[in-house]
Each structure stands twice: as structure tokens, then as C-alpha cells.
Design an enzyme around this catalytic site. Sequence first.
Site, PDB file in Angstrom:
ATOM      1  N   LYS A  26       0.889  -1.104  -0.093  1.00 44.81           N
ATOM      2  CA  LYS A  26       0.025  -0.067  -0.052  1.00 44.81           C
ATOM      3  C   LYS A  26       0.923   1.212  -0.009  1.00 44.81           C
ATOM      4  O   LYS A  26       1.612   1.359   1.007  1.00 44.81           O
ATOM      5  CB  LYS A  26      -0.730   0.049   1.055  1.00 44.81           C
ATOM      6  CG  LYS A  26      -1.986   1.392   1.273  1.00 44.81           C
ATOM      7  CD  LYS A  26      -2.455   1.618   2.465  1.00 44.81           C
ATOM      8  CE  LYS A  26      -1.856   2.442   3.434  1.00 44.81           C
ATOM      9  NZ  LYS A  26      -1.931   3.895   2.938  1.00 44.81           N
ATOM     10  N   GLY A  75       7.272   4.385   8.444  1.00 43.37           N
ATOM     11  CA  GLY A  75       6.084   5.574   8.771  1.00 43.37           C
ATOM     12  C   GLY A  75       6.265   5.967  10.381  1.00 43.37           C
ATOM     13  O   GLY A  75       7.538   6.110  10.724  1.00 43.37           O
ATOM     14  N   SER A  76       5.251   6.721  10.652  1.00 39.03           N
ATOM     15  CA  SER A  76       5.326   7.507  11.979  1.00 39.03           C
ATOM     16  C   SER A  76       5.539   6.403  13.011  1.00 39.03           C
ATOM     17  O   SER A  76       5.182   5.172  12.857  1.00 39.03           O
ATOM     18  CB  SER A  76       4.252   8.128  12.183  1.00 39.03           C
ATOM     19  OG  SER A  76       3.147   7.311  12.425  1.00 39.03           O
ATOM     20  N   THR A  77       6.390   6.772  14.235  1.00 43.16           N
ATOM     21  CA  THR A  77       6.473   5.998  15.320  1.00 43.16           C
ATOM     22  C   THR A  77       4.973   5.791  16.111  1.00 43.16           C
ATOM     23  O   THR A  77       4.672   4.536  16.433  1.00 43.16           O
ATOM     24  CB  THR A  77       7.271   6.639  16.413  1.00 43.16           C
ATOM     25  OG1 THR A  77       8.481   7.002  15.837  1.00 43.16           O
ATOM     26  CG2 THR A  77       7.534   5.787  17.605  1.00 43.16           C
ATOM     27  N   GLU A 120      10.321   0.814  10.494  1.00 42.59           N
ATOM     28  CA  GLU A 120      11.270   1.770  10.104  1.00 42.59           C
ATOM     29  C   GLU A 120      10.734   3.159  10.446  1.00 42.59           C
ATOM     30  O   GLU A 120       9.720   3.495   9.735  1.00 42.59           O
ATOM     31  CB  GLU A 120      11.949   1.652   8.768  1.00 42.59           C
ATOM     32  CG  GLU A 120      13.168   2.279   8.748  1.00 42.59           C
ATOM     33  CD  GLU A 120      12.988   3.896   8.298  1.00 42.59           C
ATOM     34  OE1 GLU A 120      13.002   4.664   9.291  1.00 42.59           O
ATOM     35  OE2 GLU A 120      13.253   4.138   7.066  1.00 42.59           O
ATOM     36  N   CYS A 134      13.355  10.314   7.139  1.00 44.74           N
ATOM     37  CA  CYS A 134      13.191   9.870   8.816  1.00 44.74           C
ATOM     38  C   CYS A 134      14.712  10.037   9.611  1.00 44.74           C
ATOM     39  O   CYS A 134      14.731  10.229  10.534  1.00 44.74           O
ATOM     40  CB  CYS A 134      12.981   8.619   8.655  1.00 44.74           C
ATOM     41  SG  CYS A 134      13.530   7.637   7.433  1.00 44.74           S
ATOM     42  N   GLU A 187      10.201  14.780  16.741  1.00 44.34           N
ATOM     43  CA  GLU A 187      10.478  14.792  15.245  1.00 44.34           C
ATOM     44  C   GLU A 187       9.497  15.729  14.676  1.00 44.34           C
ATOM     45  O   GLU A 187       8.325  15.710  14.572  1.00 44.34           O
ATOM     46  CB  GLU A 187      10.312  13.343  14.716  1.00 44.34           C
ATOM     47  CG  GLU A 187      10.767  13.426  13.282  1.00 44.34           C
ATOM     48  CD  GLU A 187      10.650  12.031  12.318  1.00 44.34           C
ATOM     49  OE1 GLU A 187       9.473  11.123  12.698  1.00 44.34           O
ATOM     50  OE2 GLU A 187      11.405  11.565  11.605  1.00 44.34           O
TER      51      GLU A 187
END
Lengths: 305, 484
Positions: free
Chosen positions: B189, B241-243, B263, B297, B394
Site C-alpha cells: 500500500k 512511517g511514524s512511530t 522503520e 526519517c 520529530e
Amino acid sequence: MKTMVPNLKNIINHSPSIDKVGVEERCARFQSRSIKNESKWEGLKMVLSMIDLTTLEGKDTPGKVKQMCYKAHHLNDNMSDLPNVAAVCVYPSMVKLAKKELIGTNIKVASVSTAFPSGQAPLSVKLSDTKFAVDNGADEIDMVISRGEFLSGDYNFVHDEIATIKEACGHARLKVILETGELSTLDNVRLASDIAILAGADFIKTSTGKISPAATMPVTYTMLQAIRDHYVATGKMIGMKPAGGISNSKLALHYLVMVKETVGDEWLNNTYFRFGASSLANDVLMQIQKAKTGIYSSADYFSID
Amino acid sequence: MSKKTQDIWSYAPAPESSKVVQIKEKYDLYIDGKFVKPSSGKYFKSFNPADEKEICSIAYGNEKDVDLAVKAARKAYNTVWSKLSSAERGKYIFRIARMMQERSRELAVAESIDSGKTIRESRDIDIPLACNHFFYYAGWADKLEEAFPGRKPKSLGVAGQIIPWNFPLLMAAWKIAPALATGNTVVIKPAETTSLTMMILAEIIHEAGLPAGVFNVVSGYGDTGAAIVNHPDVNKIAFTGSTAVGKIIQKALAGTDKKLTLELGGKSANIVFDDAPIDQAVEGIVNGIFFNQGHVCCAGSRLFVQENIAEKVIEKLKFRMASLIVGDPLDKNTDIGAINSKEQFETIQKYLKIGKDEGSEMYQSPCKLPKKGNYMAPTLFMNVAQSNIIAQEEIFGPVLTIQTFRTIDEVIQKANNSPFGLAAGVWSDKGSKVFNVTSQLRAGVVWANTYNKFDPAAPFGGYKESGFGREGGLHGLIPYLKFD
């Protein structure tokens, strides 16, 4: 290091180290700038106005120098709106003649001196060489540094020699040739630049054109950084002259990009930036004609002096 | 600094032609070797962040579509892909790599239009690197036994992969290439704001003749991704993507036997010592934080500079920033393109406000910004402390925080004092110092005297809240294999 007094001891101890890989990467970025349309046309005219048209051969004669001087202010009489070159660069023996040929123009006469190109002569000889050129009317002196002394670590000698020649120059502007092809590392190029600037150079210059490699982008970039650091520390602008090896327009335009982005637009004029070149002018003329007419002429349509 | 005579000579526009790519009005899902409409019939719109114009419509896949895709992937795995000789598998991947290379200009332009990143980066970095990942992993396909001698590596089955919006095609390549090379089939996706190059990649893979069902694309939003994560017949999830989302995925997978690699975010330290090659370090700081508008990132978003050279470094940094050109992503001279989405633009603005409210000094380069589109000037925050929120969270934009330090021990402590641990940079001319510091930094990737350098052969991944598992290199094969 925050408020470092620019003296020779500080410079020798604190001249910044240079990372070659990083410098090469930065130079590749300059070359990825795309210079098109009016910026190309304006840039090419700027390049022409920054050229030191040069002949430095053992076989130079008055006839050759006269013809080159004519070319200096008649780059191409079939094209209007062209600037003159900045200067002609000749041996001391040709200064008087060149000066006479260029009366009534704004073109400067530069003379190499100090036992060009090797610099292997006693100071007294270098001084009289310089004085001879100045007395004959040279507006600018292109001296060579003593690379032997530099490489053997005698930085005081190199500094003092430049300072002495500077004194002998009087009103003539002094260009100090580092002959970077013999200095071998960018760390050395940076240190030599700092020493030359401290000793009174008005310009620093890469090469004599007699040693390969001559001017390269990494070397010129390193020297420009020294110029910028000096400017930030003292407010004084030093000129830059890459010489030898820049023979096509595209490369010359990328040098302008480098000047613009490394020291700023204030350096984009022939008071502070020069190209030492003999064949660059015709390639620029060819490109300008292409920009104006849309067609390339053969090299035979541009005079070769 | 004294007078500034900018623009004596400026660069004329040098736009890359957008005609090289034919963008369709709408893109369908790619399931079982066919381009199919989403079962809901719904499409969502994709916008160009540079001018906010609509680019195309993208199929909105739901749970049903994901189920179809997983079933197709399972069938392809059982009947074709796991039966194929590894050399044949490698051939397909080499073919995809070559076809991507042939269409690299088209892919680069599409990527810039869709994501706002500059054509210089998509042309010189994203697309060539993406191709190289396929080439690199194609080479491993028939050498897995040699890669893990005596361990009998076996594929897992169906890999579900979820791609971020910052490097759309490149991150897809990082995930697809090792998955296929190790003999797995894929349901992937793309991010909802940047689906375009994935859709073109599906066309390339289709044209490459990959057996039906080996590679499936289900585009959509977070719920589409959730359907992939929660599908019972998926063997492995790879997420970038995001944490915050990473944590949700990890919770969802707890108690299942699905393998997982994450990641996630980062707040990477870029450390400049007083014996560094300063001008090159400044260049590295710029590449570290302003590359891809800071949507990276592993961006070097926390600068640590030794106190005795801080003033000098900041002066040089400001001067260098003044020559960065912000504008049209398709212009070959643009250094910083458009912020990927309105939403991200607002997130960054929120952090700028926090930074100012916290009392840090903000500096933005005096560049011209286009009137329309999500553009912002590269930004510095000075006088930042470890306790400031802008130094902890971040931001994912072109915003650098600058802290000073006095000693090696202090900077190592401060660099490690972060919930993240993705990357770091160290700048010093002294080799022994570089080795000392880099070996003590808890970060997945540590660069010395450079920053943001990527290679398919080099593993990439994080510590702590930056995730786990490695992508790239030999290590990148492991998450897609099981061993006896």
C-alpha cells in the site's frame, strides 16, 4: 578561535582542514545548476569581461603581443554589445608595448614576474623583475610563490617574500600565484591561500598554466573559501583568478555559479574575479553567436589571436 | 555582514518538461495480475503540493480488496513463485530494474509532481537508488544459500508492506526487491498523498510479465493499511512511517506469528567537532536537514556544534542557506521543493510556534517563496536546550535545532539522550576521535564526515523508537526469511 587575530602563527596553526571528498561533492552541485536563456547570455558576457587574455611563451614577439592587444578590444567586431576583456597578461619585457597598444581602452596590463613560472631565483632578481614591470606601466603583477620553501615548511619565507614583492608593486595590484598543481593537497592550497592573503595579495591565483593540473573547481572552491573567511574576519575583499584549463563556456559559467554561491554576487565583476585563459574567449564568442542567431559557426569565423 | 548585492546574476527558470509522463485520470488497484476497480467504487484525489492542483484519482481499497489481494498473493506463492527456480526469480527482478531504468525520467518527473520533491533529487537520488535496489537484490535471489551458509533459508509467504510518503518509489523498492528476491509474494500500500509512482511501477511490473498475484497494490488510507496488517493470512509486515502508527501495528501483531519490521521516526544528531573540515561540515549540515524538505526519517535534525566554533559555523550556515533556492520542484535549479501536504505544513508551523514559545531564537533564510503551494524557508533554531520540545520531537520538515557542547563525553550523552536512534553524523578530521564517538552512538546508521548517503549494499534501520529490523544489504534479506 572565535576572535583569532590574523597573524602568521595563528594561520599556520589554525588554517582549517579541507575534506577533498566533500569539496568534490560540492563542486558537482555547482555543475548541476542549469544556466539557460538570459542568465546564460548575461553570464557569458560577464565571463568575457573577466578574461585576462594571456600569452606567456618563450617565442612571444612584439608582433604577437600587438595582435593580441588588438583582439582584447576587438573581440568580434561583427557583434555589438560585447564587453572588452579585463586585461592582457604578458611577460615584463612586453609590458611597455602592451601598455602603448591599449591606450584609450579600459583594459589593464598584467605582467607575470618573480622569475615566472618556476620562481627559482633570488629575491633580488624577483624584485628587479617586478620593479621593471611596474616601471614599464604594469597595472597588475602576477607573482609566483616559492613552492620549494612552502613544501619544506618555511612559511615565514613564503610570507615575507610576498610581502616584499607587494611593497615593490606600488599602485599595481598583486596577484599571487600558488601553483596549486605543485602543492598537491587541498590542505596545502588552503594554507598557501591564507598566507598569501595575510602577506598582502590583492588576488590569489591558481596556476601558471605551465603545470598540470592547472585550475580545477575543487582548488578554486578551496581558495574562494579562504577569501570568504578573510572577508568575514576583516571586511576586506580579495580577488580570485583561476588560470589554465578553463577553455569552454559551460565550465566558465559553472565557475561563476561557484563564485556566486561561495563568496557572493559582490565578487561577480572583474575587480574581484578573473579567468586566466587564452582559448576561452573564442568559445564564449561562439556561444554568444549561437544564442543570438541560433547557429554555430565554425572556429574559422573567430580570430585566433 | 555588510552590504548584500544579491541577484546581480540569477538563474533563469530551467523547468524539466512534465510531458515525459502521461498521467492518467484515475488509477485502479492491481490485484492478481489485473488492474481492477475498488470494490467500494470509491476513489480519492491526489494533489500536486507545489500548486495544489488535482493530479489524478486513486482507487480507495478496503478490507474486501485487501482480502482479494492477499488471496491472490497466497495462491501465487503456493502455485508459482515458491516453485520457481531462484535464478528465474532473479531474472524477473533484473527485468523490473531495467524497465524502471528505461522509464527513469518519467518516474522522476511523476515523483516530483506527486510529492513536491525537487527534480534534482528524484532524478539523481530517488529513482537511480530505487533501480539499484532491484538490481542489488536480483543478484541475491539465487545466492541465498551462500548468504546464509548451512542455515537453509526459506521464504515466509505473503508480505504486507506499507510505504511512507517521503520517498514513495524508493521506499517501495527497499521493500519489494528483497521480498521478491527471497521468494515471497507482496501486497503493498502506497501512502495516500503519494501513490502515483507505485501505480506506474505496477504497470512496469505488469509489463515485465511477473506471474499474476506475485505483486499486488492496494492503495488507500490508514484503514486500508490496517486491513493488510490485520489480515490473518499475511506472514510478514514491513512498515515505514511514524512511530505512533508503528506502535499501533506492533500492538495489533502481538500474539500472532507474523514477522515485523518497523522503520520509524528519528531525531538524529549531527555532531561537529572543532577540528572538523568546517566548510564541508556546513555542507553536510545542509544536506542532513534540508534534503527532501527535511522529510527524511534519518534527517540530521539535531545539530551539536562544539561551543568554541559555534558562532563561526552558524554564520557559515546562514550564508550557505541564502543560496538555497526554494520553489518549483520541477525546476532543475531548485534545492528545496514543496512540503508534501497541507497537513504536514501545518504540523511544521505548529513546531515553529512551540520553538519560539520555548524561547529559542528562530532564523529563516531570506529566500523568495512562491505565492501558491506549501513552501517554507529553511529554518534554524539557536539557543536550544536538550529539554526543548523542538529538540526532542520529530518535526519532519526543513527545521534544524542547534545545541552546543564542550566535551566528547557530553555530546555522546546528549546525542544518545533521545527516544529515537535512527542515524547520526560525526564531523572531525581526527580518525581516532571519529571511531571513538561513532562506536558509542546508539543509532542504526552513523556517517562520518558525510551525511544522508545511501547504498543498496548498506543496511539501514534504527534503535529504540526508531524501529527494528534492517533494510538494505545482506541484513535486508533476513526479515523475509525463516531459518531451520
